[in-house]
Scaffold this motif. Structure first.
Motif, PDB file in Angstrom:
ATOM      1  N   PHE A 169       0.842  -1.204   0.000  1.00 47.09           N
ATOM      2  CA  PHE A 169       0.000   0.000   0.000  1.00 47.09           C
ATOM      3  C   PHE A 169       0.880   1.258   0.000  1.00 47.09           C
ATOM      4  CE2 PHE A 169      -2.130  -3.455   2.203  1.00 47.09           C
ATOM      5  CZ  PHE A 169      -3.352  -3.501   1.551  1.00 47.09           C
ATOM      6  N   PRO A 170       1.652   1.457  -1.059  1.00 45.46           N
ATOM      7  CA  PRO A 170       2.635   2.547  -1.063  1.00 45.46           C
ATOM      8  C   PRO A 170       2.034   3.930  -1.312  1.00 45.46           C
ATOM      9  CG  PRO A 170       2.637   1.451  -3.174  1.00 45.46           C
ATOM     10  CD  PRO A 170       1.694   0.675  -2.305  1.00 45.46           C
ATOM     11  N   GLY A 171       2.729   4.931  -0.814  1.00 41.38           N
ATOM     12  CA  GLY A 171       2.429   6.303  -1.190  1.00 41.38           C
ATOM     13  C   GLY A 171       1.199   6.902  -0.530  1.00 41.38           C
ATOM     14  N   THR A 172       0.871   8.100  -0.999  1.00 42.59           N
ATOM     15  CA  THR A 172      -0.257   8.861  -0.445  1.00 42.59           C
ATOM     16  C   THR A 172      -1.240   9.324  -1.511  1.00 42.59           C
ATOM     17  OG1 THR A 172       0.994  10.931  -0.627  1.00 42.59           O
ATOM     18  CG2 THR A 172       1.197   9.705   1.442  1.00 42.59           C
ATOM     19  N   ASP A 173      -1.016   8.956  -2.756  1.00 41.67           N
ATOM     20  CA  ASP A 173      -1.856   9.449  -3.842  1.00 41.67           C
ATOM     21  C   ASP A 173      -3.130   8.623  -4.037  1.00 41.67           C
ATOM     22  OD1 ASP A 173      -0.017  11.449  -4.400  1.00 41.67           O
ATOM     23  OD2 ASP A 173       1.114  10.176  -5.792  1.00 41.67           O
ATOM     24  N   ASN A 174      -3.044   7.343  -3.764  1.00 42.28           N
ATOM     25  CA  ASN A 174      -4.176   6.455  -4.004  1.00 42.28           C
ATOM     26  C   ASN A 174      -4.876   6.153  -2.678  1.00 42.28           C
ATOM     27  OD1 ASN A 174      -5.963   4.401  -4.675  1.00 42.28           O
ATOM     28  ND2 ASN A 174      -4.515   3.352  -6.009  1.00 42.28           N
ATOM     29  N   TYR A 175      -6.076   6.678  -2.501  1.00 42.06           N
ATOM     30  CA  TYR A 175      -6.778   6.497  -1.225  1.00 42.06           C
ATOM     31  C   TYR A 175      -7.209   5.052  -0.982  1.00 42.06           C
ATOM     32  CZ  TYR A 175      -6.976  11.490  -0.109  1.00 42.06           C
ATOM     33  OH  TYR A 175      -6.647  12.782   0.230  1.00 42.06           O
ATOM     34  N   ARG A 176      -7.173   4.237  -2.026  1.00 41.45           N
ATOM     35  CA  ARG A 176      -7.443   2.809  -1.808  1.00 41.45           C
ATOM     36  C   ARG A 176      -6.342   2.186  -0.946  1.00 41.45           C
ATOM     37  NH1 ARG A 176      -6.944  -0.504  -5.609  1.00 41.45           N
ATOM     38  NH2 ARG A 176      -5.794   0.805  -7.079  1.00 41.45           N
ATOM     39  N   TYR A 177      -5.240   2.901  -0.799  1.00 44.96           N
ATOM     40  CA  TYR A 177      -4.119   2.404  -0.008  1.00 44.96           C
ATOM     41  C   TYR A 177      -4.119   2.978   1.413  1.00 44.96           C
ATOM     42  CZ  TYR A 177      -2.092   0.612  -4.353  1.00 44.96           C
ATOM     43  OH  TYR A 177      -1.860  -0.075  -5.521  1.00 44.96           O
ATOM     44  N   LYS A 178      -5.300   3.354   1.887  1.00 42.61           N
ATOM     45  CA  LYS A 178      -5.413   3.818   3.270  1.00 42.61           C
ATOM     46  C   LYS A 178      -5.320   2.602   4.196  1.00 42.61           C
ATOM     47  CE  LYS A 178      -7.941   8.177   2.903  1.00 42.61           C
ATOM     48  NZ  LYS A 178      -9.125   8.924   3.365  1.00 42.61           N
ATOM     49  N   PHE A 179      -4.115   2.331   4.610  1.00 45.50           N
ATOM     50  CA  PHE A 179      -3.808   1.123   5.390  1.00 45.50           C
ATOM     51  C   PHE A 179      -2.755   1.435   6.438  1.00 45.50           C
ATOM     52  CE2 PHE A 179      -0.778  -2.242   6.182  1.00 45.50           C
ATOM     53  CZ  PHE A 179      -1.566  -3.337   6.504  1.00 45.50           C
ATOM     54  N   ILE A 180      -2.924   0.858   7.619  1.00 46.27           N
ATOM     55  CA  ILE A 180      -1.915   0.956   8.675  1.00 46.27           C
ATOM     56  C   ILE A 180      -1.867  -0.366   9.425  1.00 46.27           C
ATOM     57  CG2 ILE A 180      -1.421   1.954  10.958  1.00 46.27           C
ATOM     58  CD1 ILE A 180      -2.348   4.648   9.894  1.00 46.27           C
ATOM     59  N   ALA A 181      -0.666  -0.832   9.708  1.00 51.31           N
ATOM     60  CA  ALA A 181      -0.464  -1.975  10.601  1.00 51.31           C
ATOM     61  C   ALA A 181       0.160  -1.432  11.882  1.00 51.31           C
ATOM     62  CB  ALA A 181       0.449  -3.015   9.963  1.00 51.31           C
TER      63      ALA A 181
END
Length: 251
Positions: A169-181
């Protein structure tokens, strides 16, 4: 004779001074040498962990999310609970006692640079994890948070696996990658332990479906697992995407 005696004494004094200077010089070299060794050890210790992490992550380079971790059977059925706390911002550093372990909704902090936690960080350890009140704000913005307990934290292979997942889930441009472990420290100050036999929890703050505006339909969503399952997480994030959240268009 007196002159000779004085000359001999001066020679002895000069010899002693010479030896003292030599000893001081050797001590100086020894000190410099020790400092250099200590500096190298510090640099080596600081660089070892990042290099080790990079080396361990190589085997995941060509794997998709669904191929990482255990089978979906490692996870229990998804649970939901009526949510509250939407836009309930409380002063930073005000503690909140969350009933659920871990929380999927609730009051939260709202301070730039503190809450929500920045999107560019996807993986945290106990040493650098944001406060719960910050991460709940991330949930309000559509994040999926994968929590892991002490059992996972103490398992080097399991942690490497989660680091590999975070790279999906790299970067900050794609909100589909709103992920945190992030870690859940049940024996410390976070709260109760996960249900028996589970060590990982997926959480999401849902509005009851994309575009839903009735706050009464908001729910917290949990899925507990005995170990991490990338296939189960993939399904979870498809079923509960970032758009299905109270404030999806905010980072």
């Amino acid at each position: 004779m007196a002159k000779q005696a004085k000359s001999d004494r001066q020679k002895v004094i000069d010899d002693i001074r010479k030896k003292q200077k030599g000893a001081e010089k050797r001590r100086g070299f020894m000190i410099v040498g020790v400092c250099v060794v200590v500096a190298l050890l510090i640099i080596g210790a600081a660089s070892y962990r990042p290099l080790k992490n990079a080396w361990d992550l190589r085997k995941f380079n060509d794997l998709g999310l669904a191929s990482i971790g255990a089978a979906p059977s490692a996870c229990e059925k998804v649970e939901t609970k009526t949510a509250e706390g939407n836009n309930d911002h409380i002063p930073t550093n005000t503690p909140v006692v969350y009933e659920d372990a871990p929380p999927a909704f609730g009051p939260h902090w709202n301070e730039f640079g503190v809450a929500p936690a920045p999107m560019d960080r996807k993986f945290y350890t106990d040493a650098d994890r944001p406060e719960l009140e910050s991460l709940v704000h991330n949930l309000e913005h559509g994040y999926t948070v994968v929590w892991y307990d002490e059992t996972i934290a103490e398992d080097a292979d399991a942690i490497t696996e989660l680091r590999a997942v975070a790279k999906q889930f790299p970067g900050t441009d794609n909100y589909r990658y709103k992920f945190i472990a992030a870690p859940w420290t049940s024996e410390d100050e976070d709260g109760a332990a996960f249900p028996d036999g589970t060590h990982v929890a997926y959480t999401h703050w849902s509005v009851g479906g994309e575009g839903e505006t009735d706050a009464a339909k908001q729910v917290g969503v949990w899925q507990y697992c005995s170990e991490f399952s990338g296939e189960a997480l993939e399904t979870f994030m498809l079923d509960y995407p970032y758009l299905d959240s109270p404030e999806p268009t905010v980072e």
